[in-house]
Motif scaffolding. Sequence first.
Motif, PDB file in Angstrom:
ATOM      1  N   GLY A  43       0.817  -1.209   0.000  1.00  0.00           N
ATOM      2  CA  GLY A  43       0.000   0.000   0.000  1.00  0.00           C
ATOM      3  C   GLY A  43       0.845   1.250   0.000  1.00  0.00           C
ATOM      4  O   GLY A  43       2.018   1.242   0.399  1.00  0.00           O
ATOM      5  N   TYR A  44       0.235   2.322  -0.413  1.00  0.00           N
ATOM      6  CA  TYR A  44       0.899   3.596  -0.584  1.00  0.00           C
ATOM      7  C   TYR A  44       1.528   4.088   0.701  1.00  0.00           C
ATOM      8  O   TYR A  44       2.706   4.472   0.751  1.00  0.00           O
ATOM      9  N   ASN A  45       0.771   4.021   1.790  1.00  0.00           N
ATOM     10  CA  ASN A  45       1.254   4.563   3.054  1.00  0.00           C
ATOM     11  C   ASN A  45       2.456   3.786   3.572  1.00  0.00           C
ATOM     12  O   ASN A  45       3.457   4.357   4.001  1.00  0.00           O
ATOM     13  N   VAL A  49       6.326   5.067   4.314  1.00  0.00           N
ATOM     14  CA  VAL A  49       7.018   4.874   5.585  1.00  0.00           C
ATOM     15  C   VAL A  49       8.342   4.149   5.354  1.00  0.00           C
ATOM     16  O   VAL A  49       9.379   4.522   5.910  1.00  0.00           O
ATOM     17  N   GLY A  50       8.311   3.122   4.495  1.00  0.00           N
ATOM     18  CA  GLY A  50       9.523   2.347   4.228  1.00  0.00           C
ATOM     19  C   GLY A  50      10.629   3.211   3.655  1.00  0.00           C
ATOM     20  O   GLY A  50      11.770   3.194   4.134  1.00  0.00           O
ATOM     21  N   ILE A  51      10.285   3.996   2.641  1.00  0.00           N
ATOM     22  CA  ILE A  51      11.294   4.842   2.005  1.00  0.00           C
ATOM     23  C   ILE A  51      11.769   5.918   2.980  1.00  0.00           C
ATOM     24  O   ILE A  51      12.966   6.188   3.095  1.00  0.00           O
ATOM     25  N   GLY A  52      10.835   6.508   3.708  1.00  0.00           N
ATOM     26  CA  GLY A  52      11.200   7.528   4.695  1.00  0.00           C
ATOM     27  C   GLY A  52      12.125   6.971   5.759  1.00  0.00           C
ATOM     28  O   GLY A  52      13.140   7.577   6.099  1.00  0.00           O
ATOM     29  N   ALA A  53      11.801   5.778   6.264  1.00  0.00           N
ATOM     30  CA  ALA A  53      12.618   5.167   7.316  1.00  0.00           C
ATOM     31  C   ALA A  53      14.011   4.843   6.804  1.00  0.00           C
ATOM     32  O   ALA A  53      15.009   4.999   7.523  1.00  0.00           O
ATOM     33  N   MET A 177       0.436   8.683   8.893  1.00  0.00           N
ATOM     34  CA  MET A 177       1.509   9.467   8.295  1.00  0.00           C
ATOM     35  C   MET A 177       1.069   9.965   6.915  1.00  0.00           C
ATOM     36  O   MET A 177       0.512   9.227   6.119  1.00  0.00           O
ATOM     37  N   LEU A 178       1.319  11.245   6.668  1.00  0.00           N
ATOM     38  CA  LEU A 178       0.871  11.840   5.412  1.00  0.00           C
ATOM     39  C   LEU A 178       2.010  11.877   4.410  1.00  0.00           C
ATOM     40  O   LEU A 178       3.188  11.755   4.764  1.00  0.00           O
ATOM     41  N   LEU A 183       7.626  13.303   2.807  1.00  0.00           N
ATOM     42  CA  LEU A 183       8.442  14.198   1.991  1.00  0.00           C
ATOM     43  C   LEU A 183       9.410  14.983   2.872  1.00  0.00           C
ATOM     44  O   LEU A 183      10.579  15.184   2.521  1.00  0.00           O
ATOM     45  N   LEU A 184       8.915  15.410   4.043  1.00  0.00           N
ATOM     46  CA  LEU A 184       9.748  16.161   4.983  1.00  0.00           C
ATOM     47  C   LEU A 184      10.941  15.307   5.437  1.00  0.00           C
ATOM     48  O   LEU A 184      12.083  15.762   5.454  1.00  0.00           O
ATOM     49  N   ILE A 185      10.654  14.041   5.785  1.00  0.00           N
ATOM     50  CA  ILE A 185      11.717  13.135   6.218  1.00  0.00           C
ATOM     51  C   ILE A 185      12.714  12.923   5.082  1.00  0.00           C
ATOM     52  O   ILE A 185      13.943  12.996   5.275  1.00  0.00           O
TER      53      ILE A 185
END
Lengths: 432, 270
Positions: A43-45, A49-53, A177-178, A183-185
């Motif tokens: 899923g998108y969310n 999260v995965g890429i951000g983390a 998480m939006l 994007l901020l992370i």
Amino acid sequence: MAAGWLAAILNSCGCRPDPMSTLLSVLPPALASFLEALTLGAGYNAALVGIGAALLGGSAGAAGTFLFLRKRTLVSDAIAHATLPGVGLAFMIMVAFGGSGRSLVGLLIGSALSAGLGLLAVTAITRRTRLAEDTAIGAVLSVFFGFGIVLLTVIQVMDRGRQAGLEGFLLGSTAGMLFADALLIAAGGALCALLILLFRRPLTIVCFDPGYAEATGISVTRMDAVMLGLVLAITVIGLKLVGLILIVALLVIPPVTARFWSERTGTVAVLAGVFGALAGYVGSAISASSPNLPTGPIIVLVGVGLFVLSLLVAPRRGVLASAVAHRRFQHKVHLRQGLLALAHGEPIHDRLTLRVLARAGYLRADRQPTEAGRAEAARALLDENRWRIARQLHPQEAVTGRYDGLTGIAEVLTADEIASLDRHLGPKAAGA
Amino acid sequence: MTSPSLELVASDTSGQSDARDRVAALALSEMTVSYGGKPAVFSVEARIPEGAMAAIIGPNGAGKSTLLKATLGIIPRLSGRVEVFGVPLARARHRIAYVPQRASVDWDFPTTVEDVVLMGLSRELGLLGFVRSRHRQFAAACLDRVGMADFASRQIGQLSGGQQQRVFLARALAQRADLYLLDEPFAGVDAATERAIVDVLKSLKDEGRTVVCVHHDLATVTDYFDHCLMINLRKIAEGPVASTFTEANLQATYGGRLAGGHLEQLRLPA
């Protein structure tokens, strides 16, 4: 949904059409959903999260390397705990001005300000008083964290406080998480990575040899500010995802893990980034595969897994490699001692010595030396005598300083030099 | 400053008359450094001429290393001025190379011998520059000069004490400075390393560069150096070794700590 890039790869190598869904259907559901999350198919969310983390883990690992090499990792713990009052105050101020208080940017600005204040407090206490840095860290950490918890408790009884979800900043949460948060992370992580790349040389010199850095004109104070500023930025960016209690793990564990694998600062920093990114990515995938697994702690546990693995199997610095090297060295010592004892005709009692000699074929079962054993013992004795003469004749030379009881003199001196030593030894000893 | 003996006053003025015409490589005035309310160096002045091979000598705890570190701004000074080749320190940092005490760093640090020498090029490389093969070749040449060319890829913790000291010297050589400041370069090194370092320092002097060492071994002062600064909290004496390294000045510097037997071994200038 399950297709993802893995399926595309499988397809391109001529496998059956859509093998991913077939594969997932035969696996246990937990593993299937983990694989789904790992391939960004959950899923998108979860993909966000995965890429951000991964980005957060990567920049935390690289920045943490310098903190680790400067031996100041605990400062990050003070910074992280000092974010909490800022989160609470920012929420209250935003509510007071009629907002919902849930704007992530607003909360992060608040946390950055109070973390900065905490950092200044640690620096001021260390510089202006006779207290050591660890004491200053302990004081600042507990005072700020305590004040933050008081604020959170107050917020809990406020009307709008109950749904604020501020306790998510303690241990991290990815719920709700939006895209803007991710994007901020991502942007923050990329900016930190760029700054690390830019300052890698002065940072390395300050970590290795601050006195030299200062003498060369690199300001230690300024470089420390750059390093701690990076750590502060990463802490603030990671608050939402990992939480303030565990962000320190993301700054400390990857560098320590990477240190097992390399003897160069640049490589350690890059590897720490890779390990941090891996922990962030895999950890968030595991957390996304089950509804009740918290993100931060899982990411940290994956990081610890990489650490333990490196601790055990890393070449040279790993526990197993050191144990093997130690054993090899011990055997070498026992072999030499045993051979010298044989040469002098002394009895050998040490069990390990006997075993090493027997295994090398120098000792028979009745503990008498074999022909080869006698010859090798004579060689060891001659080597020892040559060293003795060399050290008597040239006590100041660097090569004779290399005597350690194990190194053969032929590895250090030329044949001619050894021949001249033998003249001092006399015909009897040299002929042995 | 009051001088401890008349003889010293005489030697000081004669030493300075020709030095005054030239710009000093390192000029210190009224340097005071203190640790927690207790001065470690008090109002020391010095004028090390260009091209000198100078030793800073004095008993343990006399403030030798402290003076050097305060000179470079590594530790703050309470008062004092530092001029390097006639300009304030801040404008002459690129002309200075510093060799710290070996014990001042963690030798388990993840860095190789070559990486340490390349640190000497950090000013030249700046923030954006990349290390290229010509930089590596230059680093190799610096290592060769101290006899460490074969060790470039070693992790620094695998070196002996003397080898570590030589790597530090190679890093300073990479800076191509005009003034070399060394903190106890001969402390705890083997005889071969001491000879190698002295040879390099003498070659620097022959190239017209200035060398200043914090030095603890009185027996080698006359062999290695031509200028000396004797301190014990305050400056006791400064000038050419031939006229300054005298029994009277040594007694004034070391107090009663030098026995007659020691002094006889020093081959003091007549």
